[in-house]
Design a protein around this motif. Structure first.
Motif, PDB file in Angstrom:
ATOM      1  N   ALA A 315       0.819  -1.212   0.000  1.00 17.95           N
ATOM      2  CA  ALA A 315       0.000   0.000   0.000  1.00 17.95           C
ATOM      3  C   ALA A 315       0.853   1.263   0.000  1.00 17.95           C
ATOM      4  O   ALA A 315       0.574   2.210  -0.736  1.00 17.95           O
ATOM      5  N   SER A 316       1.904   1.262   0.811  1.00 18.06           N
ATOM      6  CA  SER A 316       2.694   2.488   0.896  1.00 18.06           C
ATOM      7  C   SER A 316       3.399   2.763  -0.431  1.00 18.06           C
ATOM      8  O   SER A 316       3.496   3.911  -0.873  1.00 18.06           O
ATOM      9  N   GLU A 346      -2.390  12.004   4.646  1.00 16.00           N
ATOM     10  CA  GLU A 346      -3.118  11.368   5.746  1.00 16.00           C
ATOM     11  C   GLU A 346      -3.009   9.845   5.668  1.00 16.00           C
ATOM     12  O   GLU A 346      -2.852   9.175   6.678  1.00 16.00           O
ATOM     13  N   LYS A 349       0.382   8.647   6.956  1.00 13.86           N
ATOM     14  CA  LYS A 349       0.426   8.651   8.418  1.00 13.86           C
ATOM     15  C   LYS A 349      -0.336   7.443   8.967  1.00 13.86           C
ATOM     16  O   LYS A 349       0.154   6.740   9.856  1.00 13.86           O
ATOM     17  N   CYS A 352       1.538   4.251   8.538  1.00 21.92           N
ATOM     18  CA  CYS A 352       2.643   4.170   9.488  1.00 21.92           C
ATOM     19  C   CYS A 352       2.135   3.713  10.856  1.00 21.92           C
ATOM     20  O   CYS A 352       2.814   2.992  11.565  1.00 21.92           O
ATOM     21  N   ASP A 353       0.931   4.165  11.214  1.00 23.37           N
ATOM     22  CA  ASP A 353       0.361   3.773  12.492  1.00 23.37           C
ATOM     23  C   ASP A 353      -0.179   2.356  12.459  1.00 23.37           C
ATOM     24  O   ASP A 353      -0.683   1.863  13.455  1.00 23.37           O
ATOM     25  N   GLY A 354      -0.121   1.718  11.298  1.00 21.29           N
ATOM     26  CA  GLY A 354      -0.574   0.338  11.216  1.00 21.29           C
ATOM     27  C   GLY A 354      -2.060   0.206  10.948  1.00 21.29           C
ATOM     28  O   GLY A 354      -2.675  -0.766  11.355  1.00 21.29           O
ATOM     29  N   ALA A 355      -2.664   1.169  10.257  1.00 15.06           N
ATOM     30  CA  ALA A 355      -4.089   1.063   9.950  1.00 15.06           C
ATOM     31  C   ALA A 355      -4.307   0.071   8.812  1.00 15.06           C
ATOM     32  O   ALA A 355      -3.365  -0.332   8.139  1.00 15.06           O
ATOM     33  N   ASP A 356      -5.564  -0.265   8.606  1.00  9.66           N
ATOM     34  CA  ASP A 356      -5.904  -1.271   7.598  1.00  9.66           C
ATOM     35  C   ASP A 356      -5.598  -0.758   6.193  1.00  9.66           C
ATOM     36  O   ASP A 356      -6.019   0.327   5.813  1.00  9.66           O
ATOM     37  N   GLU A 357      -4.870  -1.563   5.421  1.00 10.76           N
ATOM     38  CA  GLU A 357      -4.390  -1.079   4.130  1.00 10.76           C
ATOM     39  C   GLU A 357      -5.518  -0.876   3.132  1.00 10.76           C
ATOM     40  O   GLU A 357      -5.597   0.144   2.455  1.00 10.76           O
ATOM     41  N   TRP A 360      -7.683   2.164   3.644  1.00 10.80           N
ATOM     42  CA  TRP A 360      -7.050   3.449   3.369  1.00 10.80           C
ATOM     43  C   TRP A 360      -6.791   3.670   1.896  1.00 10.80           C
ATOM     44  O   TRP A 360      -6.861   4.796   1.417  1.00 10.80           O
TER      45      TRP A 360
END
Lengths: 374, 374
Positions: A315-316, A346, A349, A352-357, A360
Motif C-alpha cells: 500500500a505504501s 493522511e 500517516k 505508518c500507524d498500522g491502519a488497515d491497508e 485506506w
C-alpha cells in the motif's frame, strides 16, 4: 604434517566458495576511505586524521546506504592494519544486546584497557596505529535513552585512550549531550553520477552486462541508497543467470525486484479514478487499453481497489507512486493536486500507524475521485 | 484424516497450479547455489508458505520435510522466561517471533546468532547454509527488525533468511533492501477454478461450474478459504448443485451484517444503545475491532444511497486509524503511539456508528448539521 595437509586445502577451498557467494555489498565495501563514493567533504576531513593520527569522537548520520559504516570500518582498517584491528576496534550494532548493563560492563571494560604497543604488521606495510582504540556503535539510534546517558561520562573519562564513533540514521534520536561530545559528519544521499560510476565498476568486475536504461532504473528505484542499488543489481543478475538461457537484465526486472508497482498498473488505477491519461509516454506497451475506463461511482472505485489489493502490491508503495503520478501530471489544476496531496499525506500517516491497508487505499481513491469530479 | 487444504497442498514447486513464472525463478535460484535472502509478500491465502516449502524442498531435498517441533525457553534481560515454538528440520528452522509480542527482539537475536555461528555439519547436505524462515515478518517490532540488519549481512555465509509477510509497508527499508522481493499475488478467478476442479477430481467427484464460480467469488482470492468452503459444502450437501447452495458465513460475519441492518433501519439514541450491546458482544468474542468496523462499513455501504457511500467509507477510514490494531500495539515506541490514538476500542466504533447515523439522517431529512461536522 601430512595429517594436516588435506584439512588446509579444504579450508582454502571453502574460503574461495564463500568469497564467490558473498553479497556484493560486502565484497565491494570500500577498503580505504579514498574508495568511498561521493562523500568528498567527510573523506577530506578524515584523511587529515590519518596523517595527524588524532581523532575526535565522531557521529555519522545520514540515510541508509550512503557509506557510514563502510567509512568508519575503512578508516579503522587503515589506522590499525589487519593485525591490530581485532584488539583495537569494538563494533557493536543493533543485533547485539546494548542495554544499559552492556554499556556499563562490556563497553566500559573495553574503553578502560590501555592499548598495547604496535606489533609489526604481518603484511609488511606500516600503519599509523595511534595510541587509542575505537568503539563503533552502529545503528546507535536504536539504543535506549538510558544506555546513551550511561555513555556520557564514559566517553569523557577514557577520551585519552578510546574514541567513539556513533553511526545512525536519525541524528535526532541521539541525546543532545552525546551529540555535543562528537564532531558530526552528515552523509548525503548519493548523486546519480557517483551511483552509476560505482555500479558500472561492480558490473564490469562481475562480468554483468548492463545497459544504460538498467542503470537508470537502478538509480531511480534506489533513490540515493547505494546498498539498495547494488543488492538489486546482484539479485537481478542472479535471476538473469539462473534462467535458461541466460537473459539480459531489463529495467522491468529491476522494478519487480524492488517491489515497484508497474507504471501500467498505476496509470490504469489513476485513469479509473478520473485522472486524465498522460499521452505520449512509451512506457506501457504491454498493457492493453481495454481496461482503461473511468470507474463509475462508488462500486467501480471499490472494485478497482479490491483488484489492486489482490495483486499483492504494498500500500505504501502504491501511494507514493500514485503521488508521483499526480504531482507530475500536466493537466490537473493546482487545487485538485492539493486535495490529492492531502489525501496521500493522511494515508501515509495512517499506514505508518498500522491502519488497515485496504480501507485506506479505498479512502485515498475515493477522495481523489471526488477531487477530480468537483 | 487431514483437511483438503493440507492434503492437496502442493509439495514441490513443479506441482503448483499458478504463477509458473515465479516457480521457475525460484527453482532456478535454488539450483544456482547463489541463494539470496528472500521476502515473500502477498495477501493471505495466495500461497506464500506453500512456495516457501517448495523452495526449501528444492534447496535441500527430502530432508527438509522431516520436521520436528521444539519448545525453546528464552530469558529476557529482565529475567522473564519466554516459551517459543520452533519448527525445524536438519536444514532449516521456522519461527514466528511475533508470538512473544514485545520480546521478539530477544528471540531474533538468540536464534539467529545461534544458527549463524554454527556451520552445517552434515557433509551430505546440498547447501552449505541453513535457512531461517520468519513468519509474520510484518508484525516484528522495529527493534527486532533493526536487530536483523547487520546479522543478515555478517552471517550470509552460514545462513539465509526467508521472510514471509502480508505487506512490505510495515518492514523497515533496510530489511527490504537486503532481500530479494517475491510478490505472490492472489490467484485470479480462472486459476482458482482450476485448483478447485483439481481438488474435486482427486477426491473423486465433479463440481458444477456455477458452484465453482460461486466459491471463487466468495473467497476473494483466498485459496485456503476457497478449499475450506468447498470441503464444508461437500459435507453439507453432497451433490453440490448450485441452485439452492449458500455458503455459510462465519457467525461473527452474520452478526456484523445484523448490526449494519440495524444502523440503516433506525437512527435513534435507543438504537445506538442496542448497537453498542452488539458491538460489545463482538469484541468480547475477540474479533479484532478493525475487522468489525470494516465488515459493518462494507455492509452499510451496500444499502445506502450512492451519495453517502464515499462519506461513510471516509469516516470508517478515519476511525479505523484511531483503533488500536493488533500490530500497532507492539513495540515500546508504539505503546506511546497507542496512548495517543486511544485504547478504548468501543469509543471509536461507537463514534463511527453515530457518525453514520447522523449522515444518514441528515441526508434524508435534510437537517442542518453544520455544527457537528468536525
Amino acid at each position: 604434517m601430512s595429517f594436516f595437509q588435506p584439512k588446509q586445502s579444504r579450508a582454502a577451498q571453502k574460503q574461495a566458495v564463500d568469497i564467490q557467494h558473498q553479497p556484493w555489498v560486502e565484497k565491494y565495501r570500500p577498503k580505504t576511505i579514498d574508495d568511498v563514493s561521493a562523500q568528498e567533504h567527510t573523506v577530506a576531513v578524515l584523511r587529515k586524521t590519518l596523517t595527524s593520527t588524532n581523532l575526535p569522537h565522531m557521529l555519522f548520520y545520514g540515510p541508509p546506504g550512503t557509506g557510514k559504516t563502510s567509512t568508519i570500518l575503512a578508516l579503522a582498517r587503515q589506522l590499525f592494519g589487519p593485525d591490530n584491528f581485532r584488539s583495537r576496534v569494538l563494533e557493536l550494532n543493533a543485533s547485539d544486546e546494548r542495554g544499559i548493563s552492556i554499556v556499563r560492563e562490556k563497553i566500559k571494560n573495553f574503553a578502560r584497557q590501555t592499548p598495547r604497543a604496535q606489533a609489526v604488521a604481518s603484511d609488511g606495510k606500516t600503519y599509523p596505529c595511534p595510541p587509542y582504540k575505537i568503539i563503533i556503535l552502529d545503528e546507535a539510534d536504536s539504543m535506549t535513552q538510558d544506555a546513551q546517558a550511561a555513555l556520557r561520562r564514559i566517553m569523557e573519562l577514557y577520551a585519552r585512550i578510546t574514541r567513539f564513533c556513533l553511526v545512525c540514521n536519525y541524528v535526532t534520536r541521539i541525546i543532545e549531550p552525546l551529540a555535543s561530545r562528537c564532531s558530526k559528519f552528515r552523509f548525503k544521499p548519493l548523486d546519480p553520477a557517483s551511483t552509476s560510476a560505482r555500479l558500472a565498476q561492480i558490473a564490469s568486475a562481475e562480468n554483468v552486462p548492463v545497459t544504460p536504461e538498467t542503470v537508470d532504473a537502478l538509480i531511480s528505484t534506489s533513490q540515493g541508497d547505494l546498498r539498495r542499488a547494488i543488492t538489486y543489481l546482484q539479485s537481478a543478475s542472479r535471476l538473469a543467470l539462473a534462467s535458461t538461457p541466460p537473459t539480459d537484465i531489463t529495467p522491468r526486472d529491476i522494478q519487480e525486484i524492488a517491489g515497484v508497482v508497474p507504471d501500467g498498473v498505476i496509470e490504469d488505477f489513476a485513469v479509473a479514478l478520473g485522472i486524465e491519461r498522460v499521452h505520449g509516454d512509451g512506457m506501457d506497451v504491454d498493457v492493453d487499453d481495454s481496461g482503461r475506463v473511468k470507474a463509475k461511482g462508488f462500486e467501480g472505485v471499490k472494485r478497482k481497489v479490491k483488484g489492486v489489493i489482490r495483486e499483492g502490491y504494498s500500500a505504501s508503495q502504491l501511494i507514493s507512486q500514485l503521488h508521483d503520478h499526480v504531482v507530475a501530471h500536466p493537466t490537473l489544476t493546482p487545487r485538485q493536486k492539493t486535495r490529492c496531496a492531502l489525501a496521500f499525506a493522511e494515508a501515509d500517516k495512517a499506514l505508518c500507524d498500522g491502519a488497515d491497508e485496504e480501507l485506506w487505499i479505498l479512502e485515498v481513491a475515493l477522495r481523489i475521485h471526488r477531487a477530480m469530479n468537483s | 484424516m487431514s483437511l483438503w487444504v493440507d492434503k492437496y497442498r502442493p509439495r514441490s514447486l513443479d506441482d503448483l497450479h499458478y504463477h509458473h513464472g515465479l516457480s521457475a525463478r525460484l527453482k532456478a535460484l535454488a539450483a544456482s547455489g547463489d541463494f539470496p535472502h528472500m521476502l515473500f509478500y502477498g495477501p493471505s491465502g495466495a500461497g506464500k508458505k506453500t512456495r516457501i516449502a517448495g523452495t526449501l524442498l528444492e534447496l535441500f531435498g527430502k530432508g527438509a520435510e522431516k520436521l520436528k517441533i521444539d519448545q525453546r525457553v528464552f530469558l529476557t534481560p529482565t529475567k522473564r522466561k519466554l516459551d517459543v515454538n520452533i519448527v525445524q528440520s536438519n536444514y532449516h528452522i521456522e519461527i514466528t517471533p511475533s508470538e512473544v509480542g514485545n520480546y521478539d527482539r530477544v528471540v531474533i537475536q538468540e536464534i539467529l546468532k545461534e544458527i549463524a555461528q554454527t556451520q552445517q555439519v552434515d557433509l551430505n547436505a546440498k547447501q552449505r547454509f541453513k535457512v531461517v524462515v520468519i513468519h509474520e515478518a510484518d508484525a516484528l517490532t522495529r527493534d527486532a527488525q533493526a536487530a536483523l540488519r547487520r546479522t543478515m549481512e555478517k552471517y550470509m555465509s552460514n545462513m539465509r533468511l526467508i521472510l514471509c509477510a502480508n505487506s512490505t509497508s510495515k518492514l523497515i527499508a533496510p530489511i527490504r533492501s537486503r532481500c530479494l522481493l517475491m510478490r505472490v499475488a492472489a490467484p485470479n478467478a480462472e486459476e482458482m477454478q482450476t485448483v478447485l476442479d483439481y481438488v474435486a477430481k482427486r477426491e473423486g467427484f465433479a463440481i458444477p461450474g456455477d458452484t465453482v464460480k460461486l466459491i471463487a467469488e466468495d473467497s476473494e482470492g483466498n485459496l485456503r478459504k476457497a478449499i475450506l468452503v468447498l470441503e464444508a459444502l461437500k459435507m453439507q450437501n453432497p451433490d453440490l448443485s448450485a441452485r439452492d447452495l449458500s455458503i455459510a458465513k462465519p457467525d461473527w460475519e452474520t452478526y456484523c451484517h445484523k448490526v449494519a441492518d440495524m444502523i440503516v433501519q433506525e437512527q435513534t439514541p435507543a438504537r445506538v444503545m442496542e448497537v453498542r450491546a452488539k458491538l460489545y458482544e463482538l469484541l468480547s468474542h475477540c474479533i479484532p475491532p478493525t475487522v468489525v468496523l470494516k465488515t459493518i462499513a462494507e455492509k452499510v455501504v451496500e444499502q445506502v444511497d450512492e451519495a453517502l457511500k464515499a462519506d461513510i467509507m471516509h469516516w470508517a477510514a478515519i476511525y479505523v486509524r484511531a483503533l488500536p490494531s493488533v500490530l500497532s500495539l507492539r513495540g515500546a515506541a508504539r505503546i506511546e503511539a497507542r496512548m495517543r490514538v486511544g485504547n478504548k476500542k468501543i469509543f471509536h466504533l461507537e463514534a463511527w456508528v453515530v457518525k453514520v447515523m447522523s449522515l444518514y439522517k441528515n441526508f434524508f431529512f435534510d437537517i442542518d448539521m453544520d455544527g457537528f461536522d468536525d
